[in-house]
Design a protein around this motif. Structure first.
Motif, PDB file in Angstrom:
ATOM      1  N   VAL A  16       0.831  -1.200   0.000  1.00  0.00           N
ATOM      2  CA  VAL A  16       0.000   0.000   0.000  1.00  0.00           C
ATOM      3  C   VAL A  16       0.869   1.254   0.000  1.00  0.00           C
ATOM      4  O   VAL A  16       1.868   1.327   0.700  1.00  0.00           O
ATOM      5  CB  VAL A  16      -0.944   0.008   1.217  1.00  0.00           C
ATOM      6  N   GLY A  17       0.462   2.220  -0.810  1.00  0.00           N
ATOM      7  CA  GLY A  17       1.163   3.498  -0.825  1.00  0.00           C
ATOM      8  C   GLY A  17       2.522   3.408  -1.484  1.00  0.00           C
ATOM      9  O   GLY A  17       2.957   2.358  -1.918  1.00  0.00           O
ATOM     10  N   ARG A 188       0.171   7.278  -9.814  1.00  0.00           N
ATOM     11  CA  ARG A 188      -1.054   7.260  -9.025  1.00  0.00           C
ATOM     12  C   ARG A 188      -2.067   6.259  -9.600  1.00  0.00           C
ATOM     13  O   ARG A 188      -2.703   5.504  -8.860  1.00  0.00           O
ATOM     14  CB  ARG A 188      -1.650   8.667  -8.953  1.00  0.00           C
ATOM     15  N   ILE A 189      -2.197   6.247 -10.928  1.00  0.00           N
ATOM     16  CA  ILE A 189      -3.138   5.304 -11.563  1.00  0.00           C
ATOM     17  C   ILE A 189      -2.781   3.867 -11.166  1.00  0.00           C
ATOM     18  O   ILE A 189      -3.647   3.076 -10.805  1.00  0.00           O
ATOM     19  CB  ILE A 189      -3.118   5.454 -13.101  1.00  0.00           C
ATOM     20  N   HIS A 191      -1.186   2.879  -8.561  1.00  0.00           N
ATOM     21  CA  HIS A 191      -1.390   2.654  -7.127  1.00  0.00           C
ATOM     22  C   HIS A 191      -2.715   3.230  -6.647  1.00  0.00           C
ATOM     23  O   HIS A 191      -2.775   3.932  -5.652  1.00  0.00           O
ATOM     24  CB  HIS A 191      -0.226   3.251  -6.331  1.00  0.00           C
ATOM     25  N   SER A 192      -3.774   2.947  -7.388  1.00  0.00           N
ATOM     26  CA  SER A 192      -5.105   3.400  -7.007  1.00  0.00           C
ATOM     27  C   SER A 192      -6.005   2.168  -6.909  1.00  0.00           C
ATOM     28  O   SER A 192      -5.616   1.077  -7.327  1.00  0.00           O
ATOM     29  CB  SER A 192      -5.652   4.352  -8.073  1.00  0.00           C
ATOM     30  N   PRO A 193      -7.219   2.327  -6.370  1.00  0.00           N
ATOM     31  CA  PRO A 193      -8.165   1.204  -6.394  1.00  0.00           C
ATOM     32  C   PRO A 193      -8.363   0.679  -7.817  1.00  0.00           C
ATOM     33  O   PRO A 193      -8.450  -0.529  -8.036  1.00  0.00           O
ATOM     34  CB  PRO A 193      -9.449   1.827  -5.846  1.00  0.00           C
ATOM     35  N   PHE A 194      -8.397   1.599  -8.775  1.00  0.00           N
ATOM     36  CA  PHE A 194      -8.504   1.207 -10.187  1.00  0.00           C
ATOM     37  C   PHE A 194      -7.303   0.350 -10.599  1.00  0.00           C
ATOM     38  O   PHE A 194      -7.448  -0.677 -11.262  1.00  0.00           O
ATOM     39  CB  PHE A 194      -8.589   2.473 -11.056  1.00  0.00           C
ATOM     40  N   GLN A 196      -5.432  -1.516  -8.767  1.00  0.00           N
ATOM     41  CA  GLN A 196      -5.512  -2.853  -8.173  1.00  0.00           C
ATOM     42  C   GLN A 196      -6.344  -3.788  -9.048  1.00  0.00           C
ATOM     43  O   GLN A 196      -5.956  -4.918  -9.318  1.00  0.00           O
ATOM     44  CB  GLN A 196      -6.151  -2.768  -6.777  1.00  0.00           C
ATOM     45  N   VAL A 197      -7.493  -3.291  -9.502  1.00  0.00           N
ATOM     46  CA  VAL A 197      -8.351  -4.110 -10.357  1.00  0.00           C
ATOM     47  C   VAL A 197      -7.635  -4.398 -11.675  1.00  0.00           C
ATOM     48  O   VAL A 197      -7.675  -5.507 -12.198  1.00  0.00           O
ATOM     49  CB  VAL A 197      -9.702  -3.412 -10.617  1.00  0.00           C
ATOM     50  N   LYS A 199      -4.424  -4.669 -12.227  1.00  0.00           N
ATOM     51  CA  LYS A 199      -3.414  -5.715 -12.046  1.00  0.00           C
ATOM     52  C   LYS A 199      -4.075  -7.082 -11.925  1.00  0.00           C
ATOM     53  O   LYS A 199      -3.542  -8.088 -12.393  1.00  0.00           O
ATOM     54  CB  LYS A 199      -2.557  -5.419 -10.805  1.00  0.00           C
ATOM     55  N   ALA A 200      -5.241  -7.125 -11.286  1.00  0.00           N
ATOM     56  CA  ALA A 200      -5.961  -8.390 -11.173  1.00  0.00           C
ATOM     57  C   ALA A 200      -6.382  -8.883 -12.560  1.00  0.00           C
ATOM     58  O   ALA A 200      -6.232 -10.067 -12.871  1.00  0.00           O
ATOM     59  CB  ALA A 200      -7.183  -8.226 -10.272  1.00  0.00           C
TER      60      ALA A 200
ATOM     61  N   PHE B  98      -4.488 -14.514  -8.449  1.00  0.00           N
ATOM     62  CA  PHE B  98      -3.798 -13.439  -9.163  1.00  0.00           C
ATOM     63  C   PHE B  98      -2.325 -13.546  -8.778  1.00  0.00           C
ATOM     64  O   PHE B  98      -1.928 -13.084  -7.711  1.00  0.00           O
ATOM     65  CB  PHE B  98      -4.399 -12.087  -8.788  1.00  0.00           C
ATOM     66  N   GLN B 112     -12.955  -5.642  -2.247  1.00  0.00           N
ATOM     67  CA  GLN B 112     -13.028  -4.335  -2.895  1.00  0.00           C
ATOM     68  C   GLN B 112     -14.311  -4.176  -3.703  1.00  0.00           C
ATOM     69  O   GLN B 112     -14.751  -3.063  -3.956  1.00  0.00           O
ATOM     70  CB  GLN B 112     -11.795  -4.188  -3.813  1.00  0.00           C
ATOM     71  N   SER B 118     -14.509   0.158  -9.164  1.00  0.00           N
ATOM     72  CA  SER B 118     -13.339   0.916  -8.724  1.00  0.00           C
ATOM     73  C   SER B 118     -12.706   1.619  -9.908  1.00  0.00           C
ATOM     74  O   SER B 118     -11.632   1.262 -10.352  1.00  0.00           O
ATOM     75  CB  SER B 118     -12.316  -0.010  -8.050  1.00  0.00           C
ATOM     76  N   PHE B 121      -9.257   6.199 -10.375  1.00  0.00           N
ATOM     77  CA  PHE B 121      -7.823   6.073 -10.618  1.00  0.00           C
ATOM     78  C   PHE B 121      -7.032   7.221  -9.996  1.00  0.00           C
ATOM     79  O   PHE B 121      -5.825   7.207  -9.971  1.00  0.00           O
ATOM     80  CB  PHE B 121      -7.542   6.008 -12.127  1.00  0.00           C
ATOM     81  N   ARG B 123      -7.465   8.267  -6.847  1.00  0.00           N
ATOM     82  CA  ARG B 123      -7.388   8.118  -5.404  1.00  0.00           C
ATOM     83  C   ARG B 123      -6.260   7.152  -5.043  1.00  0.00           C
ATOM     84  O   ARG B 123      -5.977   6.226  -5.782  1.00  0.00           O
ATOM     85  CB  ARG B 123      -8.722   7.571  -4.904  1.00  0.00           C
TER      86      ARG B 123
END
Lengths: 324, 256
Positions: A16-17, A188-189, A191-194, A196-197, A199-200, B98, B112, B118, B121, B123
């Motif tokens: 995280v971060g 930032r993109i 390392h964002s919630p977006f 994460q998805v 990368k999944a 994953f 999540q 989500s 992008f 945040r």
């Protein structure tokens, strides 16, 4: 479900971060780039930065979205044309020319992306290449691109009406600011919630679907982001060299940016910067070897594929056991 | 598990489910009714169409004919993601983790989903740390707490399956579809995952494809036997294992 006392959270179980070493590398790079124009030719450095941003944009799509676009020159090139045209013919100030060029790339990315993401793997790459070829032939034929000549002698103008960009050193720091902003946006993109998805989806697309994620929307979103940032790089490049030409939309440009990304290390943060610096450096300093530069590039690519598949930064990252 | 009252409470049903590929029919007119709260097994020789059935029920494949109902609602025309959002979560034959995310992140990506889409992008992913505690508890439940920070790709096969189940469970699915949860596992892992499935079956329904017949006998309330894309028999383990056609299908196909 029974609520047990939660086990203790191991440190950094989730990445995280921003890890501290990323911040350190970032500031070190920024420091180098602040000093560099007093040692090296600023126009060369601006070219490196444009391609570093271009390669990072591709890396966002390839390394974090798992999508190989073989037609990224289309967005880079169209943005270069639009920003050159609006600056020269419409006489727009540089900030608006860059903005319009970037916006054109975003729109083109939305159109091509919406069609391309319907296919996967090598077919996706082929579709992006096919569309990029169409953009190339459009650029060759359209009246406002200047055909074989391109758009030459583009005025750099005055930023916000008072910063004269004709001075290379002034323009250098403006480019540095824009590229730094672009890199931070990409960071930032990722390392964002977006991110994460994203990368999944890269890791396992059917599984992401089975968890309820509408993967096509995420893929389209990252495609447009990548095209937009590639466009930003192209728009700046047009003003730096005061030229937009067919070279910018040619498929070899698409190949070159893939090469930079792979050589530097795809899926790493700093890899594309290193890849861009190496390739542009070679083209610049070995220019006297003529066509041999291409041969040398090919050899370096073969060596990197055979010996260090993770790219330069990928290998360093493995040595120090930290993601870079 | 099914009580008398819930006996006719069907959570998932299929009528006349058919899938034709060019030249052959993989699944042919399958009728299936899964009771709420039960563990229902789908068995059959290799090539019987079990996995195709799974792919049809979760819409990873488009049926050529037939209807699928979940909680009485026709879901035949929904997308796979939409079906997942209704609470029908599937696993895959090959372990579906994953690989480049950590174990904790694997489970967290399911948690999540609670924040909806989500697409933010801009945040920081720090907002996701709100899910860390829950994710860790779930990782701990399947015995992977020591590996929370490890990349999922580095786990052993059995642990990947356990992680996969933890990830699926994180969505609190009403119906879990497990595609060969024991495939390629050692005896020790089989016992562990078997116990895990029994434990998680409380309050939810499980439909699973499984080759390991002792696991099927041990876990399932009801069994549907498929052969050549059609339903051959249905009933309890005792009923289907005594069925002459089932025995013939298995031996005829050279299975075991």
């Amino acid at each position: 479900m029974a609520v047990d006392a939660p086990a203790t959270l191991p440190n950094s179980a989730a990445k995280v971060g921003a890890p501290r070493h990323h911040t350190l590398v970032f500031f070190a790079l920024l420091l180098i780039m602040l000093v560099a124009p007093f040692v090296l030719y600023p126009v060369f450095l601006m070219k490196v930065m444009c391609f570093a941003l271009f390669a990072s944009a591709l890396n966002l799509l390839l390394g974090f979205g798992g999508l190989l676009s073989f037609g990224h020159a289309a967005y880079f090139g169209i943005a270069a044309y639009v920003s050159a045209y609006t600056a020269k013919v419409w006489g727009l100030p540089p900030e608006l020319a860059i903005l319009l060029g970037t916006a054109a790339a975003a729109v083109l990315g939305l159109l091509i992306g919406a069609l391309a993401i319907r296919r996967q793997g090598i077919y996706f790459a082929m579709v992006t290449l096919a569309f990029a070829q169409m953009v190339y032939f459009f650029s060759l034929q359209a009246p406002f691109t200047g055909g074989e000549d391109g758009i030459q002698a583009v005025p750099r103008g005055r930023l916000f009406g008072f910063i004269d960009l004709a001075n290379d050193l002034t323009f250098y720091f403006v480019v540095l600011a824009i590229v730094t902003g672009g890199m931070l946006a990409i960071y930032r993109i990722i390392h964002s919630p977006f991110g994460q998805v994203l990368k999944a989806i890269r890791d396992n697309e059917p599984r992401s679907t089975s968890l309820g994620y509408k993967v096509d929307r995420y893929k389209l979103a990252v495609f447009v982001m990548s095209a937009t940032l590639a466009g930003l790089a192209g728009a700046i490049k047009a003003l730096v060299f005061q030229l937009a030409s067919l070279t910018d939309v040619h498929w070899t440009m698409s190949g070159e940016v893939v090469l930079m990304t792979l050589l530097g290390g795809m899926g790493t943060i700093f890899g594309p910067l290193v890849g861009a610096a190496v390739i542009i450096g070679m083209q610049n300093y070995f220019a006297s070897f003529g066509a041999w530069v291409t041969v040398l590039q090919g050899m370096i690519f073969v060596i990197s594929v055979l010996l260090f598949r993770e790219g330069i930064v990928g290998v360093i990252s493995r040595w120090i056991k930290k993601p870079l | 598990m099914s009580t008398a009252a819930a006996k006719d409470d069907i959570i998932l049903s299929a009528q006349g489910l058919t899938k034709r590929f060019a030249g052959f029919v993989a699944v042919n007119g399958v009728d299936l009714a899964v009771r709420r709260g039960s563990i229902h097994a789908l068995i059959g020789p290799n090539g019987a169409g079990k996995t195709t059935c799974f792919n049809l029920l979760t819409k990873f494949l488009q049926p050529s004919a037939g209807a699928i109902r979940f909680n009485g609602r026709d879901i035949t025309s929904l997308s796979p993601a939409a079906i997942a959002r209704l609470g029908v979560i599937r696993s895959f034959q090959i372990s579906a983790v994953f690989p480049r995310l950590t174990v904790l992140e694997n489970v967290r990506i399911a948690l999540q989903r609670r924040r909806g889409d989500s697409f933010d992008f801009w945040r920081s992913e720090k907002v996701l740390s709100a899910f860390d505690e829950d994710a860790l508890r779930r990782v701990d439940e399947v015995g992977l707490a020591d590996y929370a920070a490890a990349e999922a790709g580095d786990l052993s096969y059995g642990r990947k399956r356990a992680l996969e189940i933890a990830t699926t469970l994180a969505l609190e699915p009403e119906l879990m579809l497990l595609d060969e949860p024991m495939a390629g596992m050692g005896q020790e892992d089989v016992a562990r995952i078997s116990a895990l499935i029994r434990r998680i079956s409380a309050n939810r329904t499980i439909l699973m494809v499984e080759h390991n017949l002792s696991v099927v006998a041990d876990l399932s309330d009801r069994i549907t036997v498929l052969a050549r894309g059609e339903v051959l028999a249905e009933g309890t383990y005792e009923e289907v294992s005594g069925d002459a056609r089932v025995i013939e299908a298995y031996i005829g196909a050279g299975h075991e």
